[in-house]
Enzyme design. Structure first.
Site, PDB file in Angstrom:
ATOM      1  N   ASN A 136      31.806  52.742  40.052  1.00 51.20           N
ATOM      2  CA  ASN A 136      33.006  52.059  39.568  1.00 51.20           C
ATOM      3  C   ASN A 136      33.791  51.474  40.722  1.00 51.20           C
ATOM      4  OD1 ASN A 136      33.983  55.109  39.942  1.00 51.20           O
ATOM      5  ND2 ASN A 136      35.808  53.817  40.024  1.00 51.20           N
ATOM      6  N   CYS A 137      34.500  50.375  40.443  1.00 53.37           N
ATOM      7  CA  CYS A 137      35.423  49.799  41.413  1.00 53.37           C
ATOM      8  C   CYS A 137      36.832  50.068  40.902  1.00 53.37           C
ATOM      9  CB  CYS A 137      35.164  48.300  41.599  1.00 53.37           C
ATOM     10  SG  CYS A 137      35.418  47.321  40.118  1.00 53.37           S
ATOM     11  N   ILE A 138      37.791  49.244  41.264  1.00 58.01           N
ATOM     12  CA  ILE A 138      39.181  49.531  40.909  1.00 58.01           C
ATOM     13  C   ILE A 138      39.461  49.373  39.427  1.00 58.01           C
ATOM     14  CG2 ILE A 138      40.010  47.171  41.341  1.00 58.01           C
ATOM     15  CD1 ILE A 138      42.510  48.456  42.587  1.00 58.01           C
TER      16      ILE A 138
END
Length: 488
Positions: A433-435
């Site tokens: 996952n990213c932000i």
């Protein structure tokens, strides 16, 4: 290649997440101790506390390069192991120390003051990113290495830093010849933009937004916000400078984002809600309202942008163009503000007391103008071109629209729905996952049910490649990712 660049963009968010701390500490510190930036004696308890906070924030700002090295290395490592972070730091130390002006002067037999100025700028975010990539690559390749019994102590992860050091020495030798050329090209680009004044700031803002879908905007940011070529707009602004060392108007590469993020996005979101189908307005308002609030308060724009950029790419290009226009106008009018994280209300308040800040009350007329223009442009284009923005998707009886929402922060249920929509745990090969997004790889793309995933109330589903799936959750993605990994 695109997958690599997207992973790199996500990895950069780890060190960038340190910046809000810098901004808060330095903003409060400057307010309590103006002498820190204006000169004079530091006296009294409040000023001493302020001075302490400024230096605490500067401890991160002044060492951004190696923060990038560590953060990128950890983020690019297959299992995000801390050993990769150590390797990234090893690589950064090797390259920056071997390419210091004093060392280069000895190697070339010239006086230090005659060494190519490129080597005085070797401790940049670019080198930090490169070091992080080298550290992660060595970790991924050699973390399971088995050596003969006599050298078994250095097997596995213990050999990673050693290999990284050797690779970094080779890279330093390559940079010895390449870096002056690269540096010269970046200087030319930066000089070209700086020479264009407000128009250059507008071009930069346009390109910044246009590169968001590809995750390449971070590379552009490193040129203008940080010290890659000496512009360092962000660093100098928050260091309390009153004028930029390279002659540009300090803050001009950040100021133009404030009216767009704080007011333009809410205006565009309102247009999307107003043009949504009558039976979908409530759902669109919930999704877009949260995205607009996120942009206004802290400048996090991905939940809004990824909600429509692939649904209506022509609208996204116009959206980026609006950024460019407003950035040029904002800079030309003399509004100056800076951000340590992004152009939201929080950073505006903290940066307003810094010496480079100017005409900050202009945010009111500029913001209102952005609100109206973004609203009108989005509403006209959506209606005229029948764009499928959120709330205007084709009806589908298989989806119960009343349930397309993330209620009560039930992250477990959200993760379950997403996993079912991906074809179950057996069809998912990797989770990250990213932000704002879950980044996943699947075995069989035909098993992915996008409508099922969307019924969890997330912002959208993106398919950048045949087996890659990105689920746009929003700023609470970490909680959903944690529950998703438990289910896996």
């Amino acid at each position: 290649m695109m997958k690599f660049l997207q992973r790199l963009g996500k990895s950069l968010m780890l060190p960038v997440a340190c910046l809000p701390v810098c901004g808060i500490l330095m903003g409060i510190g400057y307010a309590l101790c103006p002498a820190t930036m204006q000169g004079g004696d530091v006296s009294g308890a409040l000023q001493i506390i302020g001075f302490f906070l400024v230096k605490a924030g500067g401890a991160l700002i002044d060492n951004m390069s190696w923060l990038f090295a560590v953060g990128v290395a950890v983020g690019m490592a297959k299992d995000n192991d801390g050993t990769a972070g150590l390797s990234g730091l090893v690589s950064w130390l090797m390259m920056t120390k071997l390419l210091q002006p004093a060392v280069v002067g000895t190697l070339t037999g010239v006086a230090v003051e005659s060494v190519n100025p490129a080597f005085s700028k070797i401790e940049t975010q670019f080198i930090g990113i490169l070091a992080g990539i080298i550290g992660a690559a060595c970790y991924n390749k050699f973390k399971d290495t088995k050596l003969p019994d006599a050298l078994s102590f250095f097997s596995g992860k213990r050999c990673v830093a050693i290999v990284t050091a050797v690779v970094s020495i080779i890279m330093a030798a390559i940079l010895f010849f390449v870096w002056p050329v690269v540096y010269g090209a970046l200087v030319a680009l930066g000089s070209g933009i700086v020479s264009l004044g407000a128009v250059g700031a507008g071009i930069y803002a346009f390109l910044n937004r246009l590169l968001i879908p590809f995750g390449l905007h971070h590379a552009l940011n490193s040129v203008f916000w940080f010290d890659a070529i000496g512009i360092n707009d962000l660093g100098q602004f928050w260091a309390g400078a009153t004028a930029a060392t390279d002659g540009h108007s300090l803050g001009m590469y950040m100021s133009g984002f404030f009216p767009c993020m704080m007011f333009g996005i809410p205006g565009a979101a309102l247009a999307m809600v107003h043009t949504a189908k009558s039976n979908k307005k409530k759902i669109a308002a919930g999704l877009l309202g949260a995205a607009a609030l996120s942009a206004f308060v802290c400048g996090v724009t991905e939940p809004f942008e990824f909600a429509f950029m692939f649904l209506a790419p022509v609208l996204y290009v116009v959206y980026a163009l609006l950024y460019g226009i407003f950035a040029a106008v904002t800079v030309a009018l003399g509004f100056r503000a800076g951000f340590s994280f992004s152009a939201g209300l929080t950073d505006l308040v903290f940066s307003a007391s810094l010496p480079a800040a100017a005409k900050t009350l202009l945010i009111i007329p500029l913001g209102l103008a952005a609100l109206v223009i973004f609203y009108l442009v989005f509403r006209v284009m959506i209606s005229a071109l029948n764009l499928k923005t959120p709330g205007r998707e084709d009806d589908d009886e298989a989806v119960d629209e009343s349930k397309v929402q993330l209620a009560n922060n039930d992250f477990t249920t959200t993760a379950q729905i997403i996993l079912e929509g991906l074809g179950g745990a057996g069809n998912v090969t990797s989770v990250d996952n990213c932000i704002t997004r879950l980044r996943l790889e699947v075995k069989d793309p035909l098993l992915v049910d996008e409508k099922k995933i969307k019924s969890a109330g997330i912002a959208g589903v993106i398919r950048p490649s045949k087996t890659a799936v990105q689920v746009v959750v929003g700023t609470k993605v970490q909680f959903v990712a944690d529950e998703f990994k438990k289910l896996m």
